[in-house]
Scaffold this motif. Structure first.
Motif, PDB file in Angstrom:
ATOM      1  N   HIS A  83       0.667  -1.231   0.144  1.00 44.21           N
ATOM      2  CA  HIS A  83      -0.258   0.142  -0.200  1.00 44.21           C
ATOM      3  C   HIS A  83       0.589   1.283   0.144  1.00 44.21           C
ATOM      4  CE1 HIS A  83      -3.156   2.831   0.840  1.00 44.21           C
ATOM      5  NE2 HIS A  83      -4.060   1.867   0.782  1.00 44.21           N
ATOM      6  N   TYR A  86      -1.607   6.244   0.214  1.00 40.99           N
ATOM      7  CA  TYR A  86      -2.592   7.031  -0.224  1.00 40.99           C
ATOM      8  C   TYR A  86      -4.154   6.362  -0.346  1.00 40.99           C
ATOM      9  CZ  TYR A  86       0.812  10.328  -1.079  1.00 40.99           C
ATOM     10  OH  TYR A  86       1.906  11.406  -1.004  1.00 40.99           O
ATOM     11  N   PRO A  87      -5.117   7.021  -0.323  1.00 42.27           N
ATOM     12  CA  PRO A  87      -6.513   6.139  -0.404  1.00 42.27           C
ATOM     13  C   PRO A  87      -6.416   5.853  -1.932  1.00 42.27           C
ATOM     14  CG  PRO A  87      -6.905   8.568   0.345  1.00 42.27           C
ATOM     15  CD  PRO A  87      -5.372   8.234   0.193  1.00 42.27           C
ATOM     16  N   GLY A  88      -6.974   4.523  -1.840  1.00 37.53           N
ATOM     17  CA  GLY A  88      -6.967   3.520  -3.227  1.00 37.53           C
ATOM     18  C   GLY A  88      -5.350   3.157  -3.587  1.00 37.53           C
ATOM     19  N   LYS A  91      -1.683  -1.724  -4.189  1.00 38.24           N
ATOM     20  CA  LYS A  91      -0.845  -2.312  -5.644  1.00 38.24           C
ATOM     21  C   LYS A  91      -0.510  -3.528  -5.190  1.00 38.24           C
ATOM     22  CE  LYS A  91      -0.201   1.903  -6.854  1.00 38.24           C
ATOM     23  NZ  LYS A  91      -0.947   2.368  -7.760  1.00 38.24           N
TER      24      LYS A  91
END
Length: 149
Positions: A83, A86-88, A91
């Motif tokens: 991750h 950040y929001p969203g 990966k």
């Protein structure tokens, strides 16, 4: 009970630890089975002086990490997640991509997951040296071949 007959528990000390260097050829070996055997050596569970609270393990040099074997459909289906923060930002990377770009990380990730989740894990992981090909810079330590069944 007679106090003269009691036995003392053994607790390894820094002076007792004699670290060896082992060489492992990962060519054709199954990822999980190899990782669990390496984790045992890094922890020192293959020695009679094993103490859970002390790092009694040995150094392990792994060569041919790019030629490791995965069973089933893991080559297409297994993914590694990270991750960005950040929001969203989730990966994913497949094992196939990881083996092409950084084959050492696949084995390192598997071994790391099999080590205890405590402060000693970082210290144990530093004794693991993984190389994609057959060449390694640790020939001066004279690593002996580790017999993995």
């Amino acid at each position: 009970m007679n106090s003269k007959m009691t036995q003392k528990s053994f607790h390894a000390k820094k002076e007792d630890i004699d670290r060896k260097w082992y060489l492992v050829d990962a060519e054709g070996k199954t990822l999980g089975r190899l990782a669990s055997q390496i984790a045992k050596v890094l922890q020192g569970k293959n020695k009679p002086i094993y103490t859970p609270s002390i790092d009694t393990g040995d150094f392990v040099v792994v060569i041919n990490a790019e030629k490791i074997n995965l069973t089933g459909k893991k080559m297409e289906q297994k993914e590694y997640y990270r991750h960005t923060g950040y929001p969203g930002g989730l990966k994913t990377t497949s094992v196939k991509e990881m083996l092409e770009k950084h084959p050492e990380r696949v084995l390192e990730h598997a071994v790391k997951g099999m080590l205890p989740k405590n402060l000693l894990a970082k210290q144990m992981l530093k004794k693991l040296k993984i190389y994609a090909g057959t060449e390694h810079p640790h020939s001066a330590q004279n690593p002996e071949l580790l017999d993995l069944k």
